[in-house]
Design an enzyme around this catalytic site. Structure first.
Site, short mmCIF file in Angstrom:
data_model
loop_
_atom_site.label_atom_id
_atom_site.label_comp_id
_atom_site.label_asym_id
_atom_site.label_seq_id
_atom_site.Cartn_x
_atom_site.Cartn_y
_atom_site.Cartn_z
N ARG A 165 6.91 0.80 -5.65
CA ARG A 165 6.87 1.64 -4.44
C ARG A 165 6.49 0.77 -3.24
O ARG A 165 6.89 1.05 -2.12
CB ARG A 165 5.80 2.71 -4.70
CG ARG A 165 5.52 3.62 -3.57
CD ARG A 165 4.53 4.68 -4.02
NE ARG A 165 5.20 5.94 -4.23
CZ ARG A 165 4.64 7.01 -4.79
NH1 ARG A 165 3.41 6.96 -5.23
NH2 ARG A 165 5.30 8.12 -4.90
N LYS A 180 -1.62 -7.80 -6.28
CA LYS A 180 -2.78 -7.83 -7.17
C LYS A 180 -2.82 -6.53 -7.97
O LYS A 180 -3.10 -5.46 -7.44
CB LYS A 180 -4.10 -7.97 -6.40
CG LYS A 180 -5.23 -8.37 -7.35
CD LYS A 180 -6.61 -8.08 -6.87
CE LYS A 180 -7.02 -6.66 -7.03
NZ LYS A 180 -7.05 -6.18 -8.44
N PRO A 181 -2.50 -6.62 -9.28
CA PRO A 181 -2.59 -5.42 -10.10
C PRO A 181 -4.06 -5.07 -10.37
O PRO A 181 -4.95 -5.89 -10.11
CB PRO A 181 -1.90 -5.84 -11.40
CG PRO A 181 -2.06 -7.32 -11.47
CD PRO A 181 -2.12 -7.82 -10.04
N SER A 182 -4.29 -3.88 -10.89
CA SER A 182 -5.65 -3.53 -11.30
C SER A 182 -6.10 -4.43 -12.44
O SER A 182 -5.32 -4.76 -13.33
CB SER A 182 -5.68 -2.07 -11.78
OG SER A 182 -6.90 -1.81 -12.44
N GLU A 255 -3.23 4.69 0.23
CA GLU A 255 -2.86 5.87 -0.57
C GLU A 255 -4.01 6.13 -1.52
O GLU A 255 -4.21 5.37 -2.47
CB GLU A 255 -1.57 5.61 -1.35
CG GLU A 255 -0.40 5.16 -0.51
CD GLU A 255 -0.10 6.09 0.64
OE1 GLU A 255 -0.25 7.32 0.47
OE2 GLU A 255 0.25 5.61 1.73
N CYS A 289 -2.88 11.00 -9.00
CA CYS A 289 -3.48 11.41 -7.73
C CYS A 289 -3.01 12.80 -7.30
O CYS A 289 -3.68 13.48 -6.54
CB CYS A 289 -3.15 10.39 -6.65
SG CYS A 289 -1.38 10.09 -6.51
N GLU A 389 -13.01 14.35 -7.13
CA GLU A 389 -11.83 14.08 -7.96
C GLU A 389 -12.29 13.81 -9.39
O GLU A 389 -13.11 12.92 -9.63
CB GLU A 389 -11.10 12.85 -7.40
CG GLU A 389 -9.78 12.58 -8.09
CD GLU A 389 -9.07 11.32 -7.54
OE1 GLU A 389 -9.75 10.29 -7.36
OE2 GLU A 389 -7.86 11.37 -7.31
N GLU A 449 6.98 13.61 -7.30
CA GLU A 449 7.54 13.49 -5.95
C GLU A 449 8.92 12.83 -5.99
O GLU A 449 9.23 12.10 -6.93
CB GLU A 449 6.59 12.71 -5.03
CG GLU A 449 6.21 11.33 -5.48
CD GLU A 449 4.93 11.30 -6.32
OE1 GLU A 449 4.66 12.27 -7.05
OE2 GLU A 449 4.22 10.28 -6.24
N HIS A 455 5.37 10.59 0.50
CA HIS A 455 4.17 10.80 -0.30
C HIS A 455 2.98 10.37 0.56
O HIS A 455 2.80 9.17 0.78
CB HIS A 455 4.28 9.95 -1.57
CG HIS A 455 3.08 9.95 -2.43
ND1 HIS A 455 2.63 11.07 -3.09
CD2 HIS A 455 2.23 8.95 -2.77
CE1 HIS A 455 1.55 10.76 -3.80
NE2 HIS A 455 1.29 9.48 -3.62
P1 NAD Z 1 -9.79 1.48 -7.39
O1 NAD Z 1 -9.96 1.77 -5.94
O2 NAD Z 1 -10.99 1.32 -8.23
O3 NAD Z 1 -8.94 0.14 -7.61
C1 NAD Z 1 -7.65 -0.02 -7.05
C2 NAD Z 1 -7.39 -1.49 -6.80
O4 NAD Z 1 -8.26 -1.96 -5.77
C3 NAD Z 1 -7.62 -2.40 -7.99
O5 NAD Z 1 -6.60 -3.37 -8.03
C4 NAD Z 1 -8.97 -3.03 -7.67
O6 NAD Z 1 -9.18 -4.28 -8.29
C5 NAD Z 1 -8.89 -3.18 -6.18
N1 NAD Z 1 -10.15 -3.28 -5.45
C6 NAD Z 1 -11.35 -2.76 -5.80
N2 NAD Z 1 -12.25 -3.02 -4.83
C7 NAD Z 1 -11.61 -3.70 -3.85
C8 NAD Z 1 -12.02 -4.23 -2.59
N3 NAD Z 1 -13.25 -4.10 -2.13
N4 NAD Z 1 -11.09 -4.86 -1.84
C9 NAD Z 1 -9.80 -4.97 -2.27
N5 NAD Z 1 -9.38 -4.50 -3.46
C10 NAD Z 1 -10.27 -3.87 -4.25
O7 NAD Z 1 -8.83 2.64 -7.94
P2 NAD Z 1 -8.37 2.90 -9.44
O8 NAD Z 1 -9.55 3.40 -10.21
O9 NAD Z 1 -7.61 1.73 -9.95
O10 NAD Z 1 -7.31 4.09 -9.24
C11 NAD Z 1 -7.63 5.43 -9.29
C12 NAD Z 1 -7.65 6.00 -7.90
O11 NAD Z 1 -6.40 5.75 -7.26
C13 NAD Z 1 -7.80 7.51 -7.88
O12 NAD Z 1 -8.68 7.89 -6.86
C14 NAD Z 1 -6.38 7.99 -7.60
O13 NAD Z 1 -6.32 9.28 -7.03
C15 NAD Z 1 -5.90 6.94 -6.68
N6 NAD Z 1 -4.43 6.90 -6.65
C16 NAD Z 1 -3.78 7.33 -5.51
C17 NAD Z 1 -2.40 7.33 -5.47
C18 NAD Z 1 -1.66 7.76 -4.23
O14 NAD Z 1 -0.46 7.49 -4.13
N7 NAD Z 1 -2.30 8.44 -3.28
C19 NAD Z 1 -1.65 6.90 -6.58
C20 NAD Z 1 -2.34 6.47 -7.70
C21 NAD Z 1 -3.73 6.47 -7.73
#
Ligand code: NAD
Length: 488
Positions: A165, A180-182, A255, A289, A389, A449, A455
């Protein structure tokens, strides 16, 4: 994919320029959520290694921006073909690290492929504007320029779909990218990059990959070489990113999370509403989400809806995501603990558990991050379960007496991503659509979606929005040229 493959993927997880490199930062375990065993230890990129990836993207920036959009579209189609040709192995990696059932993983891979194909279609559609000048002998030309180097920071719930996306729009509009993936689910992304490195013809530096968690992400955000951060994840992380990005006035597209209400109005067709809400709550074990996080049912339908909903969730097959289950485990111990804590808090505030409530019974669920589908009644609009959430398979059901009350309860949220309405009353639907402060509203249907729509979250669900024309154009900036050619 085999254990050896995952170990191999972790050995040199950084793709910088056109080469693979080891990472020398802290190793992070990627855990199989069914077996609770590490699939691999993936080392993190240090700040210097993240910088090297940004330097590669920066070095490739101008040449990539100078290519024609049609050439970039062709590159995207090549990536899409690659994903399509390796659908099964990429889906298998998603099942391993996220724990989602195989059909959902295949659906995600297909969505990822289609997102790239859709963006590629923009190769011949990028338009500018020509306006009259202030004086005779002058025209004003507005054209779309890329932003520069995009840091694409992804979550764990849809590792490949969220990645594509971002990649599709960023690349077709002429940006270079560092991904950067999770840290929870990097393996499917590394697997995709392995395919790209081996088979695709993208110029070196256009697409780069770094692994790691918060610190690596923060290094990308803080670096002056980053022109835009495209982030999907938790709202608190989004806030930290926006604050850090302010130092260099780096653009952000955020997002974030959601707390979608599902309003089941008095005249709703329950044959439609019940299965739609069940899916909207339990897809990917509730870790979406856009998931329906709270259900607001007209009092006249409350008992019937609840009985039918409970019986539907009790018939969901929970189990091994590779063996026909409707719902697998949660992704991690942290997600399980968060879901259990949300149920415990709801109980302490007076909610009652109609079904589920915690780990499903039986030996098969003794290991793994399992949480049974859980339905709560006797909830009030003030309880935490109606505001925070949950991101797990927990459904609080609240009776409502009027449409105004439903709208007020729905809007009483810091979030504003998705909402659902079930009604056959045209006026009630239109009134609700107009009044809801949400970016994406589903009427008489479940989640999912369209990639050509938009989105986006209102409130603390984000800034920006992805997909479709408006999501794509966010990766561009407008440049204005005043052509003064004068008069004889
Ligand atoms: P997260 O915020 O914990 O992590 C997301 C990413 O951010 C990871 O790659 C993580 O390593 C990185 N990250 C963490 N701290 C950071 C920082 N300070 N600076 C830069 N990068 C950092 O989220 P998650 O637990 O992986 O995902 C779940 C959340 O994502 C839920 O709240 C969900 O609703 C949301 N989400 C939203 C959408 C959307 O399109 N709106 C889609 C999918 C997930």
């Amino acid at each position: 994919m085999s254990a050896e493959t995952y170990t191999r993927l972790a050995e040199e997880p950084l793709y910088v320029g056109a080469g693979w490199r080891p990472a020398t930062g802290e190793p992070i375990a990627v855990v199989d959520p069914v077996a609770e065993r590490p699939l691999a230890q993936v080392p993190s990129a240090t700040a210097a290694e993240a910088r090297a990836a940004l330097e590669a993207a920066h070095a490739a920036r101008d040449a990539w921006a100078a290519t024609s959009p049609i050439a970039r579209g062709a590159q995207l189609r090549e990536l899409a073909d690659l994903i399509g040709a390796h659908r099964d192995e990429l889906a298998d990696a998603l099942v391993s690290e996220v724990g989602k059932p195989t059909p959902q993983a295949l659906g995600e891979v297909q969505f990822a492929e289609e997102l790239l194909r859709y963006s590629a279609e923009w190769d011949r559609r990028m338009e500018g504007e020509i306006l009259p000048g202030e004086t005779a002998g002058e025209v004003v030309h507005l054209l779309r320029a890329p932003v520069g180097v995009v840091a694409a920071i992804c979550p764990w719930n849809f590792p490949l779909a969220v990645l594509c996306r971002k990649l599709g729009p960023a690349l077709v509009t002429g940006n270079t990218v560092v991904v950067k993936p999770s840290e929870v689910t990097p393996l499917s992304t590394i697997a995709l990059f392995r395919l790209i490195a081996e088979h695709a013809s993208l110029p070196p530096g256009v697409l780069n990959l770094v692994t790691g968690g918060r610190e690596t992400g923060a290094a990308l955000v803080a670096d002056e070489l980053t022109s835009m951060v495209s982030f999907t994840g938790h709202k608190d992380t989004g806030k930290a990113i926006m604050a850090a990005a302010a130092a260099n006035l780096t653009r952000v597209a955020l997002e974030l999370g959601g707390k979608a209400p599902a309003i089941v109005w008095r005249d709703a067709d329950l044959d439609v509403a019940v299965p739609a809400v069940v899916t909207a709550r339990h897809h990917n074990a509730g870790q979406v989400c856009t998931c329906a996080e709270r259900v607001l049912v007209h009092e006249e339908l409350l008992d019937e809806f609840t009985d039918r909903y409970v019986s539907a969730v009790e018939s969901l097959r929970i189990g091994d995501p590779r063996r026909g289950a409707d719902m697998g485990p949660l992704v991690s111990a942290a997600q399980l603990a968060k879901t259990e804590a949300a149920v415990a808090t709801a109980r302490s505030e007076g909610a009652s558990v109609v079904t589920g409530g915690g780990r499903p019974p039986g030996e098969a669920f003794a290991t793994g991050y399992w949480h049974a589908p859980t339905v709560l009644r006797d909830v009030t609009a003030q309880m935490r379960i109606m505001h925070d959430e949950t991101f797990g398979p927990v459904t609080p059901i609240l009776g409502i007496g009027s449409l105004d009350e439903a709208i007020a309860v729905a809007n009483d949220s810091r979030y504003g991503l998705s909402a659902y309405i079930f009604s056959r009353d045209y006026q009630a639907v239109m009134r609700t659509v107009e009044a809801l402060r949400f970016g994406e509203i589903y009427i008489n249907r479940t989640l999912g979606e369209s990639l050509h729509a938009h989105h986006s979250g209102f409130g603390e669900s984000g800034i920006g929005g992805e997909d479709g024309k408006w999501g794509l154009l966010r990766y561009t900036q407008i440049k204005t040229a005043y052509h003064h050619y004068g008069q004889d």
